[in-house]
Design a protein around this motif. Structure first.
Motif, PDB file in Angstrom:
ATOM      1  N   TYR A  35       0.810  -1.179  -0.013  1.00  0.00           N
ATOM      2  CA  TYR A  35      -0.050  -0.025  -0.024  1.00  0.00           C
ATOM      3  C   TYR A  35       0.825   1.123  -0.029  1.00  0.00           C
ATOM      4  O   TYR A  35       0.499   2.125  -0.683  1.00  0.00           O
ATOM      5  N   GLU A  36       1.825   1.284   0.824  1.00  0.00           N
ATOM      6  CA  GLU A  36       2.846   2.344   1.081  1.00  0.00           C
ATOM      7  C   GLU A  36       3.447   2.685  -0.454  1.00  0.00           C
ATOM      8  O   GLU A  36       3.716   3.655  -0.780  1.00  0.00           O
ATOM      9  N   ASN A  39       1.293   4.326  -2.776  1.00  0.00           N
ATOM     10  CA  ASN A  39       0.684   5.676  -2.204  1.00  0.00           C
ATOM     11  C   ASN A  39       1.865   6.738  -2.193  1.00  0.00           C
ATOM     12  O   ASN A  39       1.714   7.801  -2.098  1.00  0.00           O
ATOM     13  N   ASN A  41       3.231   7.391  -4.993  1.00  0.00           N
ATOM     14  CA  ASN A  41       2.975   8.310  -6.222  1.00  0.00           C
ATOM     15  C   ASN A  41       4.186   8.146  -7.033  1.00  0.00           C
ATOM     16  O   ASN A  41       4.388   9.669  -7.609  1.00  0.00           O
ATOM     17  N   HIS A  67      -3.190   6.724  -8.874  1.00  0.00           N
ATOM     18  CA  HIS A  67      -3.830   7.522  -8.075  1.00  0.00           C
ATOM     19  C   HIS A  67      -4.794   6.784  -7.285  1.00  0.00           C
ATOM     20  O   HIS A  67      -5.742   6.088  -7.899  1.00  0.00           O
ATOM     21  N   ILE A  68      -4.485   6.718  -5.882  1.00  0.00           N
ATOM     22  CA  ILE A  68      -5.679   6.147  -5.021  1.00  0.00           C
ATOM     23  C   ILE A  68      -6.927   6.696  -4.890  1.00  0.00           C
ATOM     24  O   ILE A  68      -7.023   7.754  -4.475  1.00  0.00           O
TER      25      ILE A  68
END
Length: 304
Positions: A35-36, A39, A41, A67-68
């Motif tokens: 996830y990190e 995130n 980007n 883009h989450i």
């Protein structure tokens, strides 16, 4: 408006996979890092070469980014966009000289995706200039850039999810393309489902055990011949390695290994015909529209 979904599988190819075999609780740390990484980007850039109107070779850079949009309450699933920013080239007629002039304009495509953080499944759609294979290449690179940026040791490859095929079907397909001049067999340590992980806790056998003992995460064999008669697939040197596909682990059928990208077979015939087990039968799902996307992907993940 209906949408066609494709599915892919992110698989760990760093030796952290063996830590997961020993301690299933590592799945939480791996998923949080994943996830990190998204995130973060990160932007992945790919250089593309082309010939311009004057016959000269030029290059252009395509940028990919994520883009989450949302994460579920348990940090198990995320939904987002994978963007592709590129230049489109076209020609216009110069009315003064009556010649064609090459022009360019910026263009951005977006494919929606959903990701199962704990098991690595990805569901996504495609667009006219952003196909399902290109998505896999871009997503894999963005993930690994994020993991590297954040100093995580996890590294991934990514494979299209296909309808699983068995050993006999693979051999039949290889035979069907004619005389083979090149053959590649790849196997990797499986990124297990919860059920297989439980099984690995009870017994780690087959090639998986050999991988773990040697700290090897991927194994690849490449065979080539210049002979006109092609490679003899029935010879022990070749046949035994093809048969190894079914020996990754006693609890892992060949169909599941091919579906999730743990094994693959690629071949090129003497006439240029190609066979790739990972491209044979992509798993697809048609949904009514974008409003059904996230829930449809999660439902599909539970069946993969």
């Amino acid at each position: 408006m209906s949408m066609t979904l494709y599915f892919a599988k992110l698989n760990l190819v760093s030796d952290n996979i063996f830590e997961l075999y020993d301690n299933p609780n590592q799945r939480n740390a791996i998923s949080r890092a994943l996830y990190e990484a998204i995130n973060a980007n990160k932007i992945w850039e790919k250089e593309n070469l082309f010939i311009d109107a004057n016959g000269e070779q030029r290059s252009t850079i395509t940028e990919y980014s994520t883009h989450i949009l949302r994460v579920d309450d348990t940090y198990s699933y995320i939904e987002g966009w994978l963007y592709k920013k590129s230049k489109l080239y076209y020609k216009t007629l110069n009315s003064m000289t009556n010649t064609l002039v090459q022009q360019s304009t910026e263009n951005t495509e977006g494919n929606r995706f959903a990701l199962d953080l704990k098991h690595g499944f990805v569901g996504y759609n495609t667009s006219a200039r952003f196909g399902y294979k290109e998505f896999i290449e871009a997503f894999e690179n963005i993930i690994n850039l994020g993991e590297q940026e954040l100093k995580f040791e996890y590294r991934y490859n990514m494979s299209l999810c296909v309808s699983g095929i068995n050993l006999d079907e693979i051999k039949k397909e290889l035979t069907s393309i004619g005389k083979i001049k090149e053959l590649k067999i790849r196997m990797q340590a499986p990124n297990p489902s919860d059920e297989l992980l439980d099984d690995l806790q009870r017994r780690c056998d087959g090639l998986v055990k050999e991988f773990k003992d040697a700290n090897v995460t991927e194994l690849e064999f490449f065979y080539s011949t210049k002979g006109a008669s092609g490679i003899d697939l029935t010879a022990p040197l070749i046949d035994e390695k093809i048969n190894d596909i079914q020996g990754l682990h006693s609890g892992l059928p060949v169909e599941e290994s091919t579906k999730k990208g743990y094994v693959s077979v690629e071949a090129t015939s003497t006439t240029g015909r190609k066979y790739t087990s990972g491209d044979s039968k992509p798993i697809k799902r048609i949904i009514n529209g974008i409003e059904d996307f996230f829930d449809s992907c999660i439902e599909a993940f539970r069946q993969l």
